[in-house]
Write a protein that holds these residues in place. Structure first.
Motif, PDB file in Angstrom:
ATOM      1  N   HIS A 167       0.861  -1.193   0.000  1.00 26.20           N
ATOM      2  CA  HIS A 167       0.000   0.000   0.000  1.00 26.20           C
ATOM      3  C   HIS A 167       0.893   1.237   0.000  1.00 26.20           C
ATOM      4  CE1 HIS A 167       0.822  -1.032   4.205  1.00 26.20           C
ATOM      5  NE2 HIS A 167       0.738   0.302   4.462  1.00 26.20           N
ATOM      6  N   ASN A 168       0.359   2.299  -0.603  1.00 30.48           N
ATOM      7  CA  ASN A 168       1.143   3.529  -0.755  1.00 30.48           C
ATOM      8  C   ASN A 168       0.549   4.717  -0.016  1.00 30.48           C
ATOM      9  OD1 ASN A 168       2.967   2.201  -2.303  1.00 30.48           O
ATOM     10  ND2 ASN A 168       2.237   2.993  -4.279  1.00 30.48           N
ATOM     11  N   GLY A 169      -0.502   4.518   0.743  1.00 26.99           N
ATOM     12  CA  GLY A 169      -1.104   5.635   1.492  1.00 26.99           C
ATOM     13  C   GLY A 169      -1.770   6.620   0.562  1.00 26.99           C
ATOM     14  N   GLY A 170      -1.778   7.885   0.968  1.00 23.56           N
ATOM     15  CA  GLY A 170      -2.391   8.908   0.142  1.00 23.56           C
ATOM     16  C   GLY A 170      -1.465   9.361  -0.961  1.00 23.56           C
ATOM     17  N   VAL A 171      -1.970   9.422  -2.193  1.00 19.35           N
ATOM     18  CA  VAL A 171      -1.153   9.793  -3.346  1.00 19.35           C
ATOM     19  C   VAL A 171      -1.925  10.753  -4.233  1.00 19.35           C
ATOM     20  CG1 VAL A 171       0.091   7.601  -3.337  1.00 19.35           C
ATOM     21  CG2 VAL A 171      -2.006   7.832  -4.687  1.00 19.35           C
ATOM     22  N   ASN A 172      -1.194  11.396  -5.131  1.00 18.08           N
ATOM     23  CA  ASN A 172      -1.807  12.260  -6.131  1.00 18.08           C
ATOM     24  C   ASN A 172      -1.205  11.879  -7.496  1.00 18.08           C
ATOM     25  OD1 ASN A 172      -3.270  14.266  -7.385  1.00 18.08           O
ATOM     26  ND2 ASN A 172      -1.790  15.882  -6.908  1.00 18.08           N
ATOM     27  N   ILE A 173      -1.509  10.624  -7.925  1.00 20.31           N
ATOM     28  CA  ILE A 173      -0.954  10.100  -9.184  1.00 20.31           C
ATOM     29  C   ILE A 173      -1.900  10.401 -10.332  1.00 20.31           C
ATOM     30  CG2 ILE A 173      -0.212   8.035 -10.402  1.00 20.31           C
ATOM     31  CD1 ILE A 173       0.503   6.850  -7.653  1.00 20.31           C
ATOM     32  N   LEU A 174      -3.130   9.890 -10.258  1.00 24.00           N
ATOM     33  CA  LEU A 174      -4.108  10.115 -11.313  1.00 24.00           C
ATOM     34  C   LEU A 174      -4.783  11.469 -11.176  1.00 24.00           C
ATOM     35  CD1 LEU A 174      -5.786   6.584 -11.448  1.00 24.00           C
ATOM     36  CD2 LEU A 174      -3.870   7.448 -12.785  1.00 24.00           C
ATOM     37  N   GLY A 175      -4.776  12.004  -9.926  1.00 23.95           N
ATOM     38  CA  GLY A 175      -5.461  13.263  -9.695  1.00 23.95           C
ATOM     39  C   GLY A 175      -4.804  14.437 -10.366  1.00 23.95           C
ATOM     40  N   GLN A 176      -3.583  14.255 -10.894  1.00 25.33           N
ATOM     41  CA  GLN A 176      -2.916  15.348 -11.588  1.00 25.33           C
ATOM     42  C   GLN A 176      -3.613  15.667 -12.907  1.00 25.33           C
ATOM     43  OE1 GLN A 176       1.130  14.103 -12.008  1.00 25.33           O
ATOM     44  NE2 GLN A 176       1.578  14.257  -9.795  1.00 25.33           N
ATOM     45  N   LYS A 177      -4.216  14.653 -13.537  1.00 26.74           N
ATOM     46  CA  LYS A 177      -4.877  14.868 -14.822  1.00 26.74           C
ATOM     47  C   LYS A 177      -6.358  14.531 -14.760  1.00 26.74           C
ATOM     48  CE  LYS A 177      -0.750  13.885 -17.562  1.00 26.74           C
ATOM     49  NZ  LYS A 177      -0.157  13.072 -18.660  1.00 26.74           N
ATOM     50  N   CYS A 178      -6.774  13.835 -13.703  1.00 26.60           N
ATOM     51  CA  CYS A 178      -8.166  13.402 -13.554  1.00 26.60           C
ATOM     52  C   CYS A 178      -8.674  13.888 -12.203  1.00 26.60           C
ATOM     53  CB  CYS A 178      -8.264  11.885 -13.637  1.00 26.60           C
ATOM     54  SG  CYS A 178      -7.636  11.199 -15.184  1.00 26.60           S
ATOM     55  N   PRO A 179      -9.939  13.721 -11.948  1.00 22.64           N
ATOM     56  CA  PRO A 179     -10.456  14.061 -10.627  1.00 22.64           C
ATOM     57  C   PRO A 179      -9.731  13.256  -9.551  1.00 22.64           C
ATOM     58  CG  PRO A 179     -12.249  13.758 -12.185  1.00 22.64           C
ATOM     59  CD  PRO A 179     -11.005  13.338 -12.889  1.00 22.64           C
ATOM     60  N   LYS A 180      -9.635  13.857  -8.353  1.00 25.26           N
ATOM     61  CA  LYS A 180      -8.892  13.222  -7.271  1.00 25.26           C
ATOM     62  C   LYS A 180      -9.497  11.898  -6.844  1.00 25.26           C
ATOM     63  CE  LYS A 180     -11.322  16.015  -3.732  1.00 25.26           C
ATOM     64  NZ  LYS A 180     -12.135  16.772  -4.713  1.00 25.26           N
ATOM     65  N   GLU A 181     -10.793  11.648  -7.177  1.00 21.49           N
ATOM     66  CA  GLU A 181     -11.449  10.394  -6.798  1.00 21.49           C
ATOM     67  C   GLU A 181     -10.767   9.186  -7.453  1.00 21.49           C
ATOM     68  OE1 GLU A 181     -12.977  12.994  -7.896  1.00 21.49           O
ATOM     69  OE2 GLU A 181     -14.413  13.643  -6.356  1.00 21.49           O
ATOM     70  N   PHE A 182     -10.044   9.386  -8.587  1.00 22.14           N
ATOM     71  CA  PHE A 182      -9.430   8.273  -9.300  1.00 22.14           C
ATOM     72  C   PHE A 182      -8.266   7.656  -8.526  1.00 22.14           C
ATOM     73  CE2 PHE A 182     -10.935   8.358 -13.907  1.00 22.14           C
ATOM     74  CZ  PHE A 182     -12.128   8.986 -13.584  1.00 22.14           C
ATOM     75  N   ASP A 183      -7.734   8.440  -7.507  1.00 20.39           N
ATOM     76  CA  ASP A 183      -6.656   7.874  -6.706  1.00 20.39           C
ATOM     77  C   ASP A 183      -7.159   6.999  -5.577  1.00 20.39           C
ATOM     78  OD1 ASP A 183      -4.339   8.784  -7.991  1.00 20.39           O
ATOM     79  OD2 ASP A 183      -4.638  10.813  -7.187  1.00 20.39           O
ATOM     80  N   ARG A 184      -8.489   6.904  -5.398  1.00 23.16           N
ATOM     81  CA  ARG A 184      -9.059   6.051  -4.347  1.00 23.16           C
ATOM     82  C   ARG A 184      -9.235   4.649  -4.969  1.00 23.16           C
ATOM     83  NH1 ARG A 184     -13.714  10.554  -3.421  1.00 23.16           N
ATOM     84  NH2 ARG A 184     -12.355  12.225  -2.587  1.00 23.16           N
ATOM     85  N   ARG A 185      -8.192   3.853  -5.022  1.00 25.14           N
ATOM     86  CA  ARG A 185      -8.235   2.604  -5.757  1.00 25.14           C
ATOM     87  C   ARG A 185      -7.246   1.592  -5.203  1.00 25.14           C
ATOM     88  NH1 ARG A 185      -4.277   2.936 -10.806  1.00 25.14           N
ATOM     89  NH2 ARG A 185      -2.793   4.472 -10.028  1.00 25.14           N
ATOM     90  N   ALA A 186      -7.323   0.369  -5.810  1.00 27.47           N
ATOM     91  CA  ALA A 186      -6.290  -0.665  -5.609  1.00 27.47           C
ATOM     92  C   ALA A 186      -6.004  -1.240  -6.986  1.00 27.47           C
ATOM     93  CB  ALA A 186      -6.785  -1.744  -4.662  1.00 27.47           C
ATOM     94  N   THR A 187      -4.747  -1.570  -7.247  1.00 26.96           N
ATOM     95  CA  THR A 187      -4.377  -2.130  -8.557  1.00 26.96           C
ATOM     96  C   THR A 187      -3.910  -3.582  -8.417  1.00 26.96           C
ATOM     97  OG1 THR A 187      -2.112  -1.329  -8.369  1.00 26.96           O
ATOM     98  CG2 THR A 187      -3.732   0.148  -9.403  1.00 26.96           C
ATOM     99  N   VAL A 188      -4.116  -4.330  -9.521  1.00 30.62           N
ATOM    100  CA  VAL A 188      -3.675  -5.723  -9.584  1.00 30.62           C
ATOM    101  C   VAL A 188      -2.847  -5.879 -10.860  1.00 30.62           C
ATOM    102  CG1 VAL A 188      -4.349  -8.139  -9.611  1.00 30.62           C
ATOM    103  CG2 VAL A 188      -5.810  -6.460  -8.463  1.00 30.62           C
ATOM    104  N   GLN A 189      -1.675  -6.539 -10.745  1.00 29.49           N
ATOM    105  CA  GLN A 189      -0.861  -6.764 -11.914  1.00 29.49           C
ATOM    106  C   GLN A 189      -0.040  -8.046 -11.762  1.00 29.49           C
ATOM    107  OE1 GLN A 189       1.813  -3.117 -10.643  1.00 29.49           O
ATOM    108  NE2 GLN A 189       2.750  -4.137 -12.413  1.00 29.49           N
ATOM    109  N   ILE A 190       0.352  -8.623 -12.934  1.00 29.50           N
ATOM    110  CA  ILE A 190       1.181  -9.822 -12.971  1.00 29.50           C
ATOM    111  C   ILE A 190       2.621  -9.425 -12.662  1.00 29.50           C
ATOM    112  CG2 ILE A 190       2.055 -11.709 -14.433  1.00 29.50           C
ATOM    113  CD1 ILE A 190      -0.876 -12.013 -13.872  1.00 29.50           C
ATOM    114  N   VAL A 191       3.271 -10.184 -11.817  1.00 30.95           N
ATOM    115  CA  VAL A 191       4.688  -9.967 -11.515  1.00 30.95           C
ATOM    116  C   VAL A 191       5.435 -11.270 -11.659  1.00 30.95           C
ATOM    117  CG1 VAL A 191       4.294  -7.969  -9.987  1.00 30.95           C
ATOM    118  CG2 VAL A 191       4.248 -10.284  -9.056  1.00 30.95           C
ATOM    119  N   ASP A 192       6.677 -11.186 -11.964  1.00 34.62           N
ATOM    120  CA  ASP A 192       7.499 -12.410 -12.100  1.00 34.62           C
ATOM    121  C   ASP A 192       7.797 -13.007 -10.719  1.00 34.62           C
ATOM    122  OD1 ASP A 192       7.510 -12.061 -14.802  1.00 34.62           O
ATOM    123  OD2 ASP A 192       9.350 -10.842 -14.805  1.00 34.62           O
TER     124      ASP A 192
END
Length: 387
Positions: free
Chosen positions: A362-387
């Motif tokens: 977890h990364n806590g509070g961030v402003n990654i997507l909110g720079q170009k989108c509404p701040k609500e887009f940073d209220r999320r969790a992501t899933v990805q394949i890792v080796d």
């Protein structure tokens, strides 16, 4: 006598010709020589016989075969075999009562006799019209030689014969016979030199027979068709040509695939890149403000597809939780991001992913997507394949 024979022959050919005309036409074809045990037959006939003796020479007796002092009744039996549809042999025994024709008195003339011969048969129907097992009528001239015995005077003579055997098909096994024959033997078949002391000029004894009865085929009564070698060759050549044509088509298709290799490579690379992009691009699941429950269950559809790929390829998954830094305190956002990651982890476990294959962060509070989108887009969790 000659008139009677002409009438009998004409009747035989007329009835036979009618039967022959009624048969179904068939293709002529060659047949294979049969085995020894095939195409045997037995015959049984009632026989009517008219005798003409050496002893009546110069006597001027009436020549009609219907005269009682000439005619005799008897029977005949035969066993034979057809070696080809046109050639056969039979052993035939004709016996019972005959006439010596030394007078016009039927009782004085009466004798007992038998006549045993080996006869060669030629089936003209098959020889000239082609073999047809379904033919109704067959005509077979025959020639034979054997021995005849006058049982009444105990005399023997060599005898020769010729005649015509007509048969009409009743069933596959059974035929009706009409046999017209002529027999000729030595001059003392009737034994008059021994019994009466006569010394006659040399002349032959002879008799005519008309017989009706049945022929029974034993075992296999037909002939097998000889394989048409030319037809087989043509068929095999046709099959070979078809295979060659298929091979040519496959070679052309193979060449076409070679020519399209760059195109196929591009498509393959594009697909591989799409798969790579799919499995390496994080999939997002969004949450409402200050909530740890998934805001919209539709977000789990993409997660489910990624989970399916991970199971099939035994891949590891990384789940990362976020909160937006624009609201809440850092402590609250830290807790929200961790719990949101745990929520998605639990959903993956429900989808069949082993917990050992899932790593959470977890990364806590961030402003990654909110720079170009509404701040609500940073209220999320992501899933990805890792080796």
């Amino acid at each position: 006598m000659r008139k009677l024979l002409v009438i009998l022959a004409f009747a035989s050919f007329s009835v036979a010709s009618f039967a022959q005309a009624a048969e179904t036409p068939s293709e002529k074809y060659s047949v294979a020589t049969n085995s020894f045990w095939s195409n045997w037959f037995v015959q049984g006939n009632f026989a009517w016989t008219a005798f003409y003796s050496n002893e009546e020479k110069h006597e001027g007796f009436a020549k009609s075969p219907l005269k009682d002092f000439r005619r005799g009744l008897g029977f005949s039996v035969a066993v034979g075999k057809w070696f080809t549809p046109g050639i056969g042999l039979r052993t035939k025994l004709n016996a019972m009562t005959g006439k010596s024709v030394i007078s016009t008195d039927a009782d004085i003339n009466k004798i007992k006799y038998w006549n045993l011969q080996e006869q060669a048969l030629l089936n003209l129907s098959n020889l000239f019209c082609g073999y047809n097992p379904d033919r109704v009528w067959n005509i077979s001239p025959y020639f034979g030689v054997g021995i005849a015995r006058n049982c009444s005077y105990n005399t023997y003579e060599v005898v020769g014969s010729a005649g015509i055997l007509n048969t009409w098909k009743l069933t596959d096994k059974l035929r009706f016979n009409l046999d017209l024959g002529y027999n000729l033997c030595g001059d003392d078949f009737e034994g008059m030199e021994y019994a009466w002391g006569r010394n006659l000029d040399a002349a032959h004894d002879r008799w005519f027979t008309a017989e009706v009865g049945l022929t029974l085929n034993l075992g296999k009564g037909t002939f097998n068709k000889v394989p048409d070698v030319d037809a087989l060759k043509a068929m095999h050549q046709g099959q070979l040509d078809a295979l060659n044509a298929q091979l040519a088509d496959l070679q052309a298709e193979n060449q076409n695939l070679r020519n399209r290799e760059p195109e196929i490579k591009y498509v393959r690379d594009t697909i591989n890149q799409s798969v790579h992009d799919f499995v390496t691009t994080p999939v997002s699941v969004f949450f409402d403000l200050a909530k740890i429950n998934v805001a919209n269950l539709k977000d789990l559809v993409n997660v489910q597809a990624l989970a399916k790929y991970a199971k099939e390829n035994n891949s590891n998954l990384l789940v990362t939780g976020y909160a937006d830094s624009a609201t809440g305190t850092p402590a609250i956002n830290e807790r929200l991001s961790m719990e949101r990651a745990e929520t998605v982890k639990n959903e993956l476990i429900k989808m069949g992913i082993s917990e050992s294959k899932i790593r959470c962060t977890h990364n806590g509070g961030v402003n990654i997507l909110g720079q170009k989108c509404p701040k609500e887009f940073d209220r999320r969790a992501t899933v990805q394949i890792v080796d």
